[in-house]
Design a protein around this motif. Structure first.
Motif, PDB file in Angstrom:
ATOM      1  N   TYR A  34      25.624  47.570  53.150  1.00  0.00           N
ATOM      2  CA  TYR A  34      24.317  46.826  52.945  1.00  0.00           C
ATOM      3  C   TYR A  34      24.139  45.743  52.099  1.00  0.00           C
ATOM      4  O   TYR A  34      24.718  45.597  51.356  1.00  0.00           O
ATOM      5  N   ASP A  35      23.185  45.044  52.570  1.00  0.00           N
ATOM      6  CA  ASP A  35      22.620  43.881  51.830  1.00  0.00           C
ATOM      7  C   ASP A  35      21.004  43.868  51.903  1.00  0.00           C
ATOM      8  O   ASP A  35      20.490  43.292  52.742  1.00  0.00           O
ATOM      9  N   SER A  36      20.667  44.211  50.682  1.00  0.00           N
ATOM     10  CA  SER A  36      18.904  44.170  50.571  1.00  0.00           C
ATOM     11  C   SER A  36      18.269  42.862  50.692  1.00  0.00           C
ATOM     12  O   SER A  36      17.354  42.783  51.329  1.00  0.00           O
ATOM     13  N   SER A  37      19.081  41.875  50.075  1.00  0.00           N
ATOM     14  CA  SER A  37      18.768  40.483  50.454  1.00  0.00           C
ATOM     15  C   SER A  37      18.503  39.837  51.770  1.00  0.00           C
ATOM     16  O   SER A  37      17.521  39.152  51.883  1.00  0.00           O
ATOM     17  N   ARG A  38      19.170  40.578  52.385  1.00  0.00           N
ATOM     18  CA  ARG A  38      19.314  40.207  54.137  1.00  0.00           C
ATOM     19  C   ARG A  38      18.688  41.181  54.604  1.00  0.00           C
ATOM     20  O   ARG A  38      18.362  41.158  56.068  1.00  0.00           O
ATOM     21  N   ASP A  39      18.218  42.226  54.147  1.00  0.00           N
ATOM     22  CA  ASP A  39      17.477  43.521  54.760  1.00  0.00           C
ATOM     23  C   ASP A  39      18.271  43.942  56.008  1.00  0.00           C
ATOM     24  O   ASP A  39      17.819  44.230  57.038  1.00  0.00           O
ATOM     25  N   LEU A  40      19.617  44.071  55.535  1.00  0.00           N
ATOM     26  CA  LEU A  40      20.614  44.796  56.764  1.00  0.00           C
ATOM     27  C   LEU A  40      21.393  45.438  56.290  1.00  0.00           C
ATOM     28  O   LEU A  40      21.832  45.696  55.133  1.00  0.00           O
ATOM     29  N   ALA A  41      21.766  46.657  57.070  1.00  0.00           N
ATOM     30  CA  ALA A  41      22.566  47.899  56.494  1.00  0.00           C
ATOM     31  C   ALA A  41      23.431  48.233  57.798  1.00  0.00           C
ATOM     32  O   ALA A  41      23.101  48.344  58.974  1.00  0.00           O
ATOM     33  N   VAL A  42      24.738  48.686  57.795  1.00  0.00           N
ATOM     34  CA  VAL A  42      25.486  49.017  58.474  1.00  0.00           C
ATOM     35  C   VAL A  42      25.600  50.548  58.461  1.00  0.00           C
ATOM     36  O   VAL A  42      26.025  51.156  57.272  1.00  0.00           O
ATOM     37  N   LEU A  43      25.775  51.303  59.573  1.00  0.00           N
ATOM     38  CA  LEU A  43      25.825  52.893  59.362  1.00  0.00           C
ATOM     39  C   LEU A  43      26.926  53.333  60.348  1.00  0.00           C
ATOM     40  O   LEU A  43      27.235  52.813  61.198  1.00  0.00           O
TER      41      LEU A  43
ATOM     42  N   ASN B 150      10.330  41.202  49.653  1.00  0.00           N
ATOM     43  CA  ASN B 150      11.731  40.439  49.802  1.00  0.00           C
ATOM     44  C   ASN B 150      11.467  39.196  50.490  1.00  0.00           C
ATOM     45  O   ASN B 150      10.796  39.393  51.548  1.00  0.00           O
ATOM     46  N   LYS B 151      12.400  38.051  50.272  1.00  0.00           N
ATOM     47  CA  LYS B 151      12.210  36.847  50.711  1.00  0.00           C
ATOM     48  C   LYS B 151      13.292  36.533  51.893  1.00  0.00           C
ATOM     49  O   LYS B 151      14.374  36.851  51.353  1.00  0.00           O
ATOM     50  N   LEU B 152      13.140  36.508  52.972  1.00  0.00           N
ATOM     51  CA  LEU B 152      13.852  36.298  54.018  1.00  0.00           C
ATOM     52  C   LEU B 152      13.810  34.921  54.661  1.00  0.00           C
ATOM     53  O   LEU B 152      12.730  34.397  55.091  1.00  0.00           O
ATOM     54  N   SER B 153      15.040  34.489  55.121  1.00  0.00           N
ATOM     55  CA  SER B 153      15.034  33.207  55.715  1.00  0.00           C
ATOM     56  C   SER B 153      15.798  33.190  57.060  1.00  0.00           C
ATOM     57  O   SER B 153      16.525  34.019  57.624  1.00  0.00           O
ATOM     58  N   ASN B 154      15.596  32.052  57.856  1.00  0.00           N
ATOM     59  CA  ASN B 154      16.031  31.800  59.160  1.00  0.00           C
ATOM     60  C   ASN B 154      15.736  32.700  60.054  1.00  0.00           C
ATOM     61  O   ASN B 154      16.524  33.180  61.108  1.00  0.00           O
ATOM     62  N   LEU B 155      14.620  33.249  60.164  1.00  0.00           N
ATOM     63  CA  LEU B 155      14.134  34.125  61.088  1.00  0.00           C
ATOM     64  C   LEU B 155      13.843  33.515  62.212  1.00  0.00           C
ATOM     65  O   LEU B 155      13.226  32.315  62.257  1.00  0.00           O
ATOM     66  N   ILE B 156      13.678  34.516  63.348  1.00  0.00           N
ATOM     67  CA  ILE B 156      12.965  34.071  64.536  1.00  0.00           C
ATOM     68  C   ILE B 156      11.585  34.654  64.634  1.00  0.00           C
ATOM     69  O   ILE B 156      11.258  35.875  64.438  1.00  0.00           O
ATOM     70  N   GLU B 157      10.765  33.826  64.856  1.00  0.00           N
ATOM     71  CA  GLU B 157       9.069  34.269  64.998  1.00  0.00           C
ATOM     72  C   GLU B 157       8.819  34.463  66.289  1.00  0.00           C
ATOM     73  O   GLU B 157       9.087  33.661  67.421  1.00  0.00           O
ATOM     74  N   VAL B 158       8.114  35.602  66.615  1.00  0.00           N
ATOM     75  CA  VAL B 158       7.684  35.836  67.963  1.00  0.00           C
ATOM     76  C   VAL B 158       6.404  36.269  68.176  1.00  0.00           C
ATOM     77  O   VAL B 158       5.796  36.631  66.867  1.00  0.00           O
ATOM     78  N   ASP B 159       5.745  36.283  69.230  1.00  0.00           N
ATOM     79  CA  ASP B 159       4.327  36.690  69.065  1.00  0.00           C
ATOM     80  C   ASP B 159       4.153  37.975  69.858  1.00  0.00           C
ATOM     81  O   ASP B 159       3.070  38.461  70.161  1.00  0.00           O
ATOM     82  N   ALA B 160       5.311  38.656  69.844  1.00  0.00           N
ATOM     83  CA  ALA B 160       5.130  40.188  70.227  1.00  0.00           C
ATOM     84  C   ALA B 160       4.544  41.062  69.006  1.00  0.00           C
ATOM     85  O   ALA B 160       4.771  40.875  67.872  1.00  0.00           O
ATOM     86  N   ASN B 161       3.716  42.221  69.344  1.00  0.00           N
ATOM     87  CA  ASN B 161       3.211  43.078  68.535  1.00  0.00           C
ATOM     88  C   ASN B 161       4.238  44.018  67.890  1.00  0.00           C
ATOM     89  O   ASN B 161       4.287  45.225  68.542  1.00  0.00           O
ATOM     90  N   VAL B 162       5.245  43.605  66.998  1.00  0.00           N
ATOM     91  CA  VAL B 162       6.237  44.691  66.394  1.00  0.00           C
ATOM     92  C   VAL B 162       5.404  45.638  65.299  1.00  0.00           C
ATOM     93  O   VAL B 162       4.764  44.963  64.555  1.00  0.00           O
ATOM     94  N   ARG B 163       5.773  46.886  65.329  1.00  0.00           N
ATOM     95  CA  ARG B 163       4.732  47.754  64.593  1.00  0.00           C
ATOM     96  C   ARG B 163       5.688  48.473  63.782  1.00  0.00           C
ATOM     97  O   ARG B 163       7.061  48.514  63.914  1.00  0.00           O
ATOM     98  N   PRO B 164       5.441  49.229  62.776  1.00  0.00           N
ATOM     99  CA  PRO B 164       6.167  50.147  61.898  1.00  0.00           C
ATOM    100  C   PRO B 164       6.936  51.142  62.785  1.00  0.00           C
ATOM    101  O   PRO B 164       6.251  51.574  63.784  1.00  0.00           O
ATOM    102  N   GLY B 165       8.185  50.978  62.184  1.00  0.00           N
ATOM    103  CA  GLY B 165       9.283  52.199  63.376  1.00  0.00           C
ATOM    104  C   GLY B 165      10.057  51.239  64.202  1.00  0.00           C
ATOM    105  O   GLY B 165      11.164  51.565  64.559  1.00  0.00           O
ATOM    106  N   ASP B 166       9.606  50.029  64.511  1.00  0.00           N
ATOM    107  CA  ASP B 166      10.438  49.216  65.128  1.00  0.00           C
ATOM    108  C   ASP B 166      11.425  48.514  64.601  1.00  0.00           C
ATOM    109  O   ASP B 166      12.526  47.834  64.929  1.00  0.00           O
ATOM    110  N   SER B 167      11.472  48.451  63.052  1.00  0.00           N
ATOM    111  CA  SER B 167      12.244  47.900  62.235  1.00  0.00           C
ATOM    112  C   SER B 167      13.807  48.384  62.349  1.00  0.00           C
ATOM    113  O   SER B 167      13.794  49.598  62.674  1.00  0.00           O
TER     114      SER B 167
END
Length: 371
Positions: free
Chosen positions: A127-136, A198-215
């Motif tokens: 994983y990389d916590s600074s990029r908020d990604l994990a491989v399982l 956590n500061k994240l960069s180069n993200l895609i912004e959308v106007d969809a209503n993403v909720r907790p659990g969608d992460s």
């Protein structure tokens, strides 16, 4: 031989001579013989027909079987999220991609497939916590259908998209539709479990209503192909106020697969951890010198029961100033040093206790939850 006649050999010579004369009378263009074959006729394949966007129910039926819902039990409670099946791993396992904050601190992590509703144990590959990604890795899940990833650089502002995930942790995949509003955005996210940022960069912004659990779930285009990893809903951009309008953010799939490649190739770095997580057994914060106000170590604010730190006498209020010969000026310095280590590694510590006395000890790291 008859007089006045011709022998058989003479007849052959005469025939060849005649043939030679006949060839000699063939006109040659520009005095040369052109033996070049005619050019081959190019075969033009018909252009493939344009792809037709999927209807909502078609998109859902194509994407949902490629996701898993995730549950991580931590010392602070339970975290719910979503994962994306990438591909088989070996003969019996499946690789899954998710957000780091979904499995952060997880002492027990399980995945439930939306393809066959089977539940699988989860192994954290890296994983990389600074990029908020994990491989399982999901043992026994090689048969799960993988997601289809969109081509590189295929996202544009205005594109319609759909976020699919374990919304509100209910275990039932739900969809949220919207469109891409911006690309290349930087935001500061907040973990709702421990309030860490956590500061994240180069993200895609959308106007969809993403909720907790969608992460950790997929953001897909109109063809059901994954363009991003849903990471934050209504996050706050640095220096701005939080907006009440739906505003969510996803990590581009290109960035996510880069991390996957780093983990699977064993390329650890100051931010990428591979394999089981080492446990020191302390929670720390920046310690500031009272007189100068500058950071001067990692102050212990909690010591885990029966952890390595407790075993050598570290207590709340102690300040760690050196870790394996490296000076520690802040809590992040200690975190960075831990990323490169693994359970079973021996380390040397130096710290200052509450009386101001320097102390030191050697210990062996235990295995702990991903951090």
């Amino acid at each position: 031989m008859r007089a006045g006649g011709m022998t058989r050999a003479g007849a052959v010579v005469a025939a060849l001579t005649a043939a030679g004369l006949a060839l000699a009378t063939i006109p040659l263009e520009h005095g040369t013989l052109d033996a070049t074959p005619p050019p081959a006729t190019a075969v033009i394949e018909p252009a493939p027909p344009p792809r037709t966007p999927l209807r909502a129910e078609e998109l859902t039926s194509r994407v949902v079987p490629t996701i898993v819902t995730l549950t991580a039990r931590t010392a602070l409670g339970t975290t719910a999220g979503t994962g994306i099946v990438l591909r088989p791993d070996g003969s019996d396992n499946a690789l899954v991609l998710t957000n780091h904050h979904v499995i952060d601190g997880g002492t027990e992590i399980t995945a439930t497939s939306m393809y066959d509703r089977s539940t699988y144990a989860v192994e954290v590959v890296g994983y990389d916590s600074s990029r908020d990604l994990a491989v399982l890795r999901l043992p026994g899940a090689a048969h799960l259908p993988p997601a289809v990833l969109a081509p590189t650089g295929s996202v544009e502002v205005g594109d319609p998209v759909t976020a699919i995930g374990n919304a509100d942790g209910g275990g039932i995949p739900l969809s949220a539709t919207g469109s891409v509003t911006r690309i290349g955005v930087t935001v500061t996210t907040r973990n709702t479990t421990d309030n860490s940022r956590n500061k994240l960069s180069n993200l895609i912004e959308v106007d969809a209503n993403v909720r907790p659990g969608d992460s950790g779930g997929p953001l897909v285009d109109v063809f059901g192909e994954v363009v991003g990893i849903n990471s934050a809903g209504n996050a706050v951009e640095p220096g701005s106020e939080e907006s009440p309008d739906p505003k969510s953010y996803a990590i581009p799939i290109d960035d996510a697969t880069t991390l996957v490649d780093e983990v699977l190739s064993g390329r650890a770095s100051p931010t990428v951890h591979i394999g089981p997580t080492p446990l020191l057994g302390v929670t720390v914060a920046d310690h500031r010198d009272v007189r100068s106000g500058t950071r001067s170590g990692a102050e212990v604010i909690h010591v885990s029961f029966r952890g390595p730190a407790e075993g050598v006498g570290l207590v709340r209020g102690d300040v760690i100033v050196e870790f394996d010969g490296i000076s520690i000026r802040s809590a992040s310095d200690l975190t960075t040093r831990m990323i490169a280590l693994h359970p079973g590694d021996p380390v040397d510590l130096r710290w200052i206790d509450a009386t101001g006395r320097p102390r030191s000890a050697s210990l062996v790291l235990q295995e702990g939850p991903p951090r």
